[in-house]
Design an enzyme around this catalytic site. Structure first.
Site, PDB file in Angstrom:
ATOM      1  N   LYS A   1       0.820  -1.212   0.000  1.00 42.19           N
ATOM      2  CA  LYS A   1       0.000   0.000   0.000  1.00 42.19           C
ATOM      3  C   LYS A   1       0.862   1.275   0.000  1.00 42.19           C
ATOM      4  O   LYS A   1       2.079   1.217   0.236  1.00 42.19           O
ATOM      5  CB  LYS A   1      -0.937  -0.036   1.218  1.00 42.19           C
TER       6      LYS A   1
ATOM      7  N   TYR B   1     -12.423  -2.433  -3.920  1.00 40.75           N
ATOM      8  CA  TYR B   1     -12.935  -2.607  -2.548  1.00 40.75           C
ATOM      9  C   TYR B   1     -14.462  -2.552  -2.495  1.00 40.75           C
ATOM     10  O   TYR B   1     -15.034  -2.285  -1.438  1.00 40.75           O
ATOM     11  CB  TYR B   1     -12.328  -1.546  -1.633  1.00 40.75           C
TER      12      TYR B   1
ATOM     13  N   HIS C   1      -2.076  -5.493   1.442  1.00 43.01           N
ATOM     14  CA  HIS C   1      -3.349  -6.203   1.248  1.00 43.01           C
ATOM     15  C   HIS C   1      -3.013  -7.600   0.751  1.00 43.01           C
ATOM     16  O   HIS C   1      -2.065  -7.773   0.002  1.00 43.01           O
ATOM     17  CB  HIS C   1      -4.200  -5.492   0.175  1.00 43.01           C
TER      18      HIS C   1
HETATM   19  P1  AMP Z   1      -9.677  -6.306   3.117  1.00 45.38           P
HETATM   20  O1  AMP Z   1     -10.282  -6.781   4.394  1.00 45.38           O
HETATM   21  O2  AMP Z   1      -8.344  -6.864   2.832  1.00 45.38           O
HETATM   22  O3  AMP Z   1     -10.595  -6.361   1.947  1.00 45.38           O
HETATM   23  O4  AMP Z   1      -9.346  -4.781   3.319  1.00 45.38           O
HETATM   24  C1  AMP Z   1     -10.093  -3.873   3.995  1.00 45.38           C
HETATM   25  C2  AMP Z   1      -9.134  -2.812   4.406  1.00 45.38           C
HETATM   26  O5  AMP Z   1      -9.886  -1.766   4.973  1.00 45.38           O
HETATM   27  C3  AMP Z   1      -8.154  -3.227   5.493  1.00 45.38           C
HETATM   28  O6  AMP Z   1      -6.947  -3.761   4.999  1.00 45.38           O
HETATM   29  C4  AMP Z   1      -7.890  -1.909   6.222  1.00 45.38           C
HETATM   30  O7  AMP Z   1      -6.805  -1.207   5.644  1.00 45.38           O
HETATM   31  C5  AMP Z   1      -9.137  -1.078   5.967  1.00 45.38           C
HETATM   32  N1  AMP Z   1      -9.947  -0.890   7.156  1.00 45.38           N
HETATM   33  C6  AMP Z   1     -10.145   0.275   7.779  1.00 45.38           C
HETATM   34  N2  AMP Z   1     -10.937   0.140   8.851  1.00 45.38           N
HETATM   35  C7  AMP Z   1     -11.245  -1.159   8.933  1.00 45.38           C
HETATM   36  C8  AMP Z   1     -12.034  -1.935   9.832  1.00 45.38           C
HETATM   37  N3  AMP Z   1     -12.683  -1.386  10.865  1.00 45.38           N
HETATM   38  N4  AMP Z   1     -12.144  -3.274   9.613  1.00 45.38           N
HETATM   39  C9  AMP Z   1     -11.518  -3.853   8.545  1.00 45.38           C
HETATM   40  N5  AMP Z   1     -10.763  -3.161   7.665  1.00 45.38           N
HETATM   41  C10 AMP Z   1     -10.621  -1.828   7.854  1.00 45.38           C
END
Ligand code: AMP
Length: 141
Positions: free
Chosen positions: A11, A51, A117
């Site tokens: 990232k 996303y 990620h």
């Molecule tokens: P992913 O779960 O890999 O699809 O990515 C979601 C991304 O959102 C995570 O890697 C974090 O960088 C970001 N994020 C920010 N706040 C949250 C949260 N409360 N829970 C999960 N992901 C979050």
């Protein structure tokens, strides 16, 4: 264990810290092969699409803003159990909860600026890989 592919994104925070090589080294050190890689900067539309599953979550706008804030390194990693192996290397999403010695414990600052990620399952890996790389640009070996 099956031979798998997973999508990795280094990232903007980790690219800005100049730790791309150190992170890629960890993948290679764990026996994963980099079979595709590129430095790129996501547009807002691309980040929103990538996303999309999180579109309704309260953190969506901050996540997209962060992901387009600078260049990222997108790679396809291949190896036995690549999806779980990459997730182990990354550590917990929240760097405060990430185990010592993981990429996020060592390089991440916050839940948004969390360095990397990685795909979470075989189905999402296939979709995420196709989002960035046509099959002809993936070099299995
Ligand atoms: P992913 O779960 O890999 O699809 O990515 C979601 C991304 O959102 C995570 O890697 C974090 O960088 C970001 N994020 C920010 N706040 C949250 C949260 N409360 N829970 C999960 N992901 C979050």
């Amino acid at each position: 264990m099956a031979l798998e592919r997973t999508l990795s994104i280094i990232k903007p925070d980790a690219v800005a810290k100049n730790v791309v090589g150190q992170i890629l080294s960890r993948f290679e050190g764990a026996g994963l092969k980099i079979v595709a890689t590129k430095l790129t900067q996501l547009s807002r539309g691309e980040a929103e699409k990538f996303y999309g599953v999180h579109a309704a979550r309260p953190f969506f706008k901050d996540l997209v803003d962060f992901m387009i804030s600078g260049p990222v390194v997108v790679s396809v990693l291949e190896g036995e159990g690549a999806i779980a192996k990459n997730r182990d290397l990354m550590g917990a999403t929240d760097p405060k909860k990430a185990e010592k010695g993981t990429i996020r414990a060592d390089f991440a600052d916050s839940i948004d600026a969390n360095a990397v990620h990685g795909s979470d399952a075989a189905e999402t890996a296939a979709v995420e890989i196709a989002f960035f790389f046509p099959e002809a640009h993936i070099y299995s070996r």
